[in-house]
Write an enzyme that holds these catalytic residues in place. Structure first.
Site, PDB file in Angstrom:
ATOM      1  N   LYS A   1       0.848  -1.189   0.000  1.00 14.87           N
ATOM      2  CA  LYS A   1       0.000   0.000   0.000  1.00 14.87           C
ATOM      3  C   LYS A   1       0.886   1.242   0.000  1.00 14.87           C
ATOM      4  O   LYS A   1       1.891   1.310   0.725  1.00 14.87           O
ATOM      5  CB  LYS A   1      -0.899  -0.018   1.236  1.00 14.87           C
ATOM      6  CG  LYS A   1      -1.837   1.177   1.367  1.00 14.87           C
ATOM      7  CD  LYS A   1      -2.680   1.044   2.628  1.00 14.87           C
ATOM      8  CE  LYS A   1      -3.613   2.235   2.816  1.00 14.87           C
ATOM      9  NZ  LYS A   1      -4.449   2.103   4.037  1.00 14.87           N
TER      10      LYS A   1
ATOM     11  N   SER B   1      -9.143   2.689   3.196  1.00 15.40           N
ATOM     12  CA  SER B   1      -8.183   3.311   2.299  1.00 15.40           C
ATOM     13  C   SER B   1      -7.270   2.321   1.568  1.00 15.40           C
ATOM     14  O   SER B   1      -6.462   2.727   0.720  1.00 15.40           O
ATOM     15  CB  SER B   1      -7.299   4.286   3.101  1.00 15.40           C
ATOM     16  OG  SER B   1      -6.588   3.624   4.130  1.00 15.40           O
TER      17      SER B   1
ATOM     18  N   SER C   1      -9.983   0.621   7.426  1.00 19.53           N
ATOM     19  CA  SER C   1      -9.400   0.727   6.091  1.00 19.53           C
ATOM     20  C   SER C   1      -8.836  -0.563   5.518  1.00 19.53           C
ATOM     21  O   SER C   1      -8.448  -0.593   4.356  1.00 19.53           O
ATOM     22  CB  SER C   1      -8.307   1.800   6.087  1.00 19.53           C
ATOM     23  OG  SER C   1      -8.869   3.074   6.254  1.00 19.53           O
TER      24      SER C   1
END
Length: 486
Positions: A85, A161, A185
């Site tokens: 990520k 996210s 997230s």
């Protein structure tokens, strides 16, 4: 390896891919090239925002040449292609934009402790995944890179996210990718994309070298996977602490990959389908999914009671808003360092700018009171779970939501989170309390979209054991999105 063979590997989980390398059937370079082929096939998803193919091939070739893959010295996941990520998983020398136009020039000089653990375990990093600005949104639609497409449907968000990681795993590009979780997230994109998403308990791994905690303990990192055993194996990789960490979680009695082979018995489960925050009622498809899991757990010999711990939702929402305003003021300061000038409003997204402006005005007293409120509500929540081991609730209160809902400015930070919590419901309470929580793809909407069901507990072991039981009793491995590239 031809394209057809590369696509066939999409259905093999991380442990399975590592076994192919360990047996000599494939090399790490061949595994990586197959993943790159799948990534190129899935470019339309906009899941990966930085290609690191050269560094990945160098790492894979070094693993092949070392001989450690054949002897087993390289670890149970060595040689497996892996994506990071683009937020909270710094890799030295690789861009880390964090979804923000202000940070387009940022390249960290040190890798995070967790990334070092991934690399030491032999995971082959070859890209960074899309994320909203600063992880502020439970959807992945950053202006700087554009939205990530959910492989299940282009009409609904992949969540956030960690939405880029989730889309890449759900489509079959990689078996696993890293994520981070501050109000849901990891679990929100797991629910939207039909994946396993575990948020570890607070202190399970380290924020070294730069931090001691994330947003006063709200944030924890882990991964998105398609199988429970991959989640357990990756948790084993990142479990531990760095020298000087301010606090750590107690080590597990046994490694998590071993623990999931042991059947839990008589787990006391409290369950509800209602949201703790104001908003519309839970969608009927979500209610049906949670109730189906409750029946299955009862059939497996566990004890189910209907109910939920109580806490003050206003106090929680106010505290979360304050902590995010201060975090975004920090983003503004970081943007100043990267840009070499004072950041302007158009360097950031509108919702982030609202949080920043409030953050500039947030007093130390307000911040301290927010931290105190988090601790007080944690105690209320824990008292409400007395006599029970696990809480069973929806991950999202709705099916995967549309784009443009969870990233818009609402005038104030508190109003922004009121809209988020009306969709996410219970997810933030795992962050507030520091409990572990896992989302499992155990439901499907009437339109065929995935529904995540969530389990929470103070520790990961019981969650992973229950998840392994449910994976057998209610299997999901045969479900494939329309965007599957296998």
């Amino acid at each position: 390896m031809d394209t057809q063979q590369a696509r066939q590997l999409a259905s093999v989980d991380a442990i399975g891919q590592a076994e192919l390398v360990g047996s000599g059937e494939l090399t790490a370079v061949e595994l990586l090239d197959a993943a790159i082929t799948r990534l190129d096939d899935a470019r339309g998803l906009n899941a990966v925002v930085a290609d690191l193919f050269d560094r990945g091939r160098q790492q894979a070739a070094a693993l092949d040449d070392s001989g450690a893959l054949r002897t087993g010295e390289a670890g149970p996941l060595a040689g497996v292609p892996f994506l990071l990520k683009d937020l909270g998983a710094s890799l030295a020398g690789a861009p880390e934009v964090m979804g923000s136009r202000a940070l387009r020039g940022y390249v960290p000089t040190e890798s995070s402790w967790v990334v070092d653990r991934y690399l030491s375990a032999g995971l082959v990093v070859f890209g960074k995944t899309n994320t909203p600005e600063w992880g502020n949104h439970c959807t992945t639609e950053p202006v700087v890179f554009g939205p990530t497409v959910n492989p299940w449907s282009p009409d609904v968000t992949p969540g956030g996210s960690s939405g880029g990681s989730a889309a890449a795993v759900a489509a079959g590009v990689v078996p696993a990718a890293s994520g981070g979780d501050g109000t849901g997230s990891i679990r929100v994109p797991a629910s939207c994309c039909g994946l396993v998403g575990l948020k570890p308990r607070r202190g399970r791994s380290s924020f070294a070298p730069d931090g001691g905690q994330g947003m006063e303990g709200l944030v924890n990192g882990h991964a998105l996977t398609r199988t429970v055993r991959d989640s357990a194996a990756l948790l084993d990789v990142i479990t531990g602490s760095a020298t000087g960490d301010p606090y750590t979680a107690p080590p597990p009695d046994t490694d998590f990959l071993t623990a999931i082979t042991r059947q839990p018995t008589g787990v006391r489960v409290l369950t509800t389908t209602e949201s703790p925050f104001p908003g519309p009622p839970t969608h009927p498809d979500v209610v049906a999914a949670v109730e189906s899991v409750a029946r299955t757990l009862a059939d497996l010999g566990h004890h189910l009671d209907v109910g939920a711990p109580t806490f003050d939702p206003d106090a929680v929402a106010d505290a979360i808003a304050v902590l995010h305003t201060v975090s975004n003021a920090q983003l503004h300061a970081f943007g100043r360092q990267v840009l070499g000038r004072e950041p302007e409003e158009d360097d950031f997204e509108p919702s982030s700018w609202v949080m920043m402006r409030e953050g500039f005005a947030t007093t130390g007293v307000a911040y301290a009171e927010a931290v105190g409120a988090v601790h007080a509500q944690t105690r209320r929540f824990a008292e409400g779970m007395t006599g029970h081991d696990v809480l069973l609730v929806p991950t999202l209160l709705t099916p995967p939501p549309p784009y443009g809902l969870l990233n818009q400015p609402r005038g104030t930070t508190r109003a922004f989170f009121d809209v988020e919590f009306a969709t996410t419901g219970w997810t933030t309470m795992a962050n507030v309390t520091g409990w572990a929580a896992i989302s499992l793809p155990l439901g499907v909407t009437s339109g065929g979209l995935p529904i995540g069901v969530q389990l929470m507990a103070p520790d990961e072991t019981v969650l992973l054991q229950l998840a392994a039981q449910l994976e057998t009793a209610m299997p999901w491995s045969d479900r494939r999105p329309a965007g599957w590239i296998g």
